[in-house]
Design an enzyme around this catalytic site. Structure first.
Site, PDB file in Angstrom:
ATOM      1  N   ASP A  43      30.146  32.431  40.198  1.00  0.00           N
ATOM      2  CA  ASP A  43      31.029  31.331  41.397  1.00  0.00           C
ATOM      3  C   ASP A  43      31.415  32.403  42.174  1.00  0.00           C
ATOM      4  OD1 ASP A  43      32.762  32.790  39.821  1.00  0.00           O
ATOM      5  OD2 ASP A  43      33.918  30.954  39.445  1.00  0.00           O
ATOM      6  N   SER A  44      30.972  33.685  42.139  1.00  0.00           N
ATOM      7  CA  SER A  44      31.195  34.461  43.370  1.00  0.00           C
ATOM      8  C   SER A  44      30.530  33.929  44.792  1.00  0.00           C
ATOM      9  CB  SER A  44      30.783  35.954  43.051  1.00  0.00           C
ATOM     10  OG  SER A  44      29.574  35.955  42.524  1.00  0.00           O
ATOM     11  N   ASP A  82      27.524  30.244  35.982  1.00  0.00           N
ATOM     12  CA  ASP A  82      29.029  30.375  35.920  1.00  0.00           C
ATOM     13  C   ASP A  82      29.195  28.964  36.025  1.00  0.00           C
ATOM     14  OD1 ASP A  82      30.692  32.292  35.781  1.00  0.00           O
ATOM     15  OD2 ASP A  82      30.575  32.938  37.547  1.00  0.00           O
ATOM     16  N   LYS A 111      28.385  30.514  31.535  1.00  0.00           N
ATOM     17  CA  LYS A 111      29.447  31.435  31.444  1.00  0.00           C
ATOM     18  C   LYS A 111      30.934  30.958  31.604  1.00  0.00           C
ATOM     19  CE  LYS A 111      30.236  35.209  34.335  1.00  0.00           C
ATOM     20  NZ  LYS A 111      31.658  34.734  34.900  1.00  0.00           N
ATOM     21  N   GLU A 113      35.414  31.505  31.692  1.00  0.00           N
ATOM     22  CA  GLU A 113      36.390  32.529  31.567  1.00  0.00           C
ATOM     23  C   GLU A 113      37.305  32.157  30.761  1.00  0.00           C
ATOM     24  OE1 GLU A 113      37.580  33.234  35.889  1.00  0.00           O
ATOM     25  OE2 GLU A 113      35.779  33.545  36.466  1.00  0.00           O
ATOM     26  N   GLU A 181      35.809  42.414  32.932  1.00  0.00           N
ATOM     27  CA  GLU A 181      35.768  42.842  34.419  1.00  0.00           C
ATOM     28  C   GLU A 181      37.428  43.412  34.825  1.00  0.00           C
ATOM     29  OE1 GLU A 181      35.293  39.510  36.980  1.00  0.00           O
ATOM     30  OE2 GLU A 181      35.757  40.533  38.624  1.00  0.00           O
TER      31      GLU A 181
HETATM   32  O1  KIV Z   1      30.987  34.983  39.683  1.00  0.00           O
HETATM   33  C1  KIV Z   1      30.717  36.264  39.602  1.00  0.00           C
HETATM   34  O2  KIV Z   1      29.877  36.870  40.346  1.00  0.00           O
HETATM   35  C2  KIV Z   1      30.851  36.997  38.294  1.00  0.00           C
HETATM   36  C3  KIV Z   1      30.601  38.309  38.053  1.00  0.00           C
HETATM   37  C4  KIV Z   1      31.792  38.969  39.012  1.00  0.00           C
HETATM   38  C5  KIV Z   1      30.666  38.841  36.654  1.00  0.00           C
HETATM   39  O3  KIV Z   1      31.518  36.257  37.459  1.00  0.00           O
END
Ligand code: KIV
Length: 286
Positions: A43-44, A82, A111, A113, A181
């Site tokens: 989600d970056s 994500d 993924k 969190e 992280e």
């Molecule tokens: O969204 C992302 O890029 C991440 C990484 C920083 C692991 O969760």
């Protein structure tokens, strides 16, 4: 094709896992061709592609678009997607349903969190539903408004043990791996050594079972901010700017396109065309 099981086997065999984010077809394809083990559609994407100031603005619909692109580009790596902010926080049913939509698009895992009780329940239910899950502890960007900033986590023994306890619950719930992280390297080492599942670090030092970075940081494309743990392997920003400014110059100076960069008629077609135009011109002038 790399599966969650193969990622786990790599830890057992002491083979480091090389992971990278990707959001588009061609980057995913090249990362695959270059031998990446795992691609995270992170989600970056919110910051590096969509220009948001935080990942909390990314929606499930956004993630679906980028998932499709990466799935089309990469065939061998495990593709983890994500789950964005608020797509798994409002109830286990909703979370499993949303994760299922990403799996249906071709993701190999999702993924999520955090280590709160509802996250553990969610991981259990997803795993029971056939959805492989990767956990994410340490600094968790979706909780930025509660954490108050980009702070290193696990900075003392008490906090490290808390992270390890949460990680063990995530593992026991069925997660196949964990992203850790922004924690000190000794904290990451202790956690990695005390878990069966592979720990993939970002800003967590060299002792984790694998590493992940944001592809735009690695390629030197994103210039918003650059954390100290990033290693820049290319300068795509400069490459793009130089290429675009050369293109602009060539268009303005009419040196682009050249004859070999355009289409021509065959000689007889050209002559027919010319004579037609000349006749039309003559009619207008008469
Ligand atoms: O969204 C992302 O890029 C991440 C990484 C920083 C692991 O969760």
């Amino acid at each position: 094709m790399i599966t969650p099981l193969k990622i786990q086997k790599m830890k057992k065999e002491g083979i480091k896992i090389a992971a990278l984010t990707s959001y588009d077809f061609s980057t995913a394809k090249y990362a695959d061709e270059a031998g990446i083990d795992l691609i995270l559609v992170g989600d970056s994407v919110g910051q590096v592609v969509l220009g948001y100031d935080s990942t909390t603005k990314v929606t499930l619909d956004d993630m679906k678009v980028f998932t499709r692109a990466v799935v089309n580009g990469a065939k061998n790596p495990l593709i983890v997607v994500d789950m964005p902010f608020m797509s798994y926080h409002t109830g286990v049913f909703e979370a499993v349903k949303n994760a299922g939509e990403l799996i249906r698009l071709g993701a190999g895992a999702v993924k999520i969190e955090g280590g709160f009780d509802y996250i553990i329940d969610t991981i259990k239910q997803m795993t029971k539903s056939g959805i492989p899950v990767m956990g994410h502890l340490g600094f968790t960007p979706q909780y930025i408004n509660v954490l108050g900033g980009h702070f290193v986590q696990g900075k003392n023994l008490k906090n490290t043990i808390e992270i390890l306890e949460a990680a063990k619950k995530i593992q026991d719930a069925g997660a196949f791996s964990l992203v850790l992280e922004m924690v000190p390297d000794v904290c990451a080492k202790y956690i990695s050594e005390n878990l069966e599942i592979p720990v993939i670090g970002i800003g967590a030092g060299k002792y984790t079972d694998g590493q992940i970075l944001v592809v735009d940081d690695v390629l030197g494309k994103f210039d918003g901010f650059s954390p100290k743990f990033v290693r820049k392997y290319a300068d795509i920003k400069t490459t793009i700017k130089n290429a675009v400014s050369s293109y602009v110059k060539d268009v303005k100076e009419q040196t682009f396109p050249e004859i070999n960069e355009s289409f021509q008629l065959k000689e007889d077609e050209y002559e027919e065309f010319e004579s037609y135009i000349n006749k039309e011109r003559a009619k207008i002038l008469s």
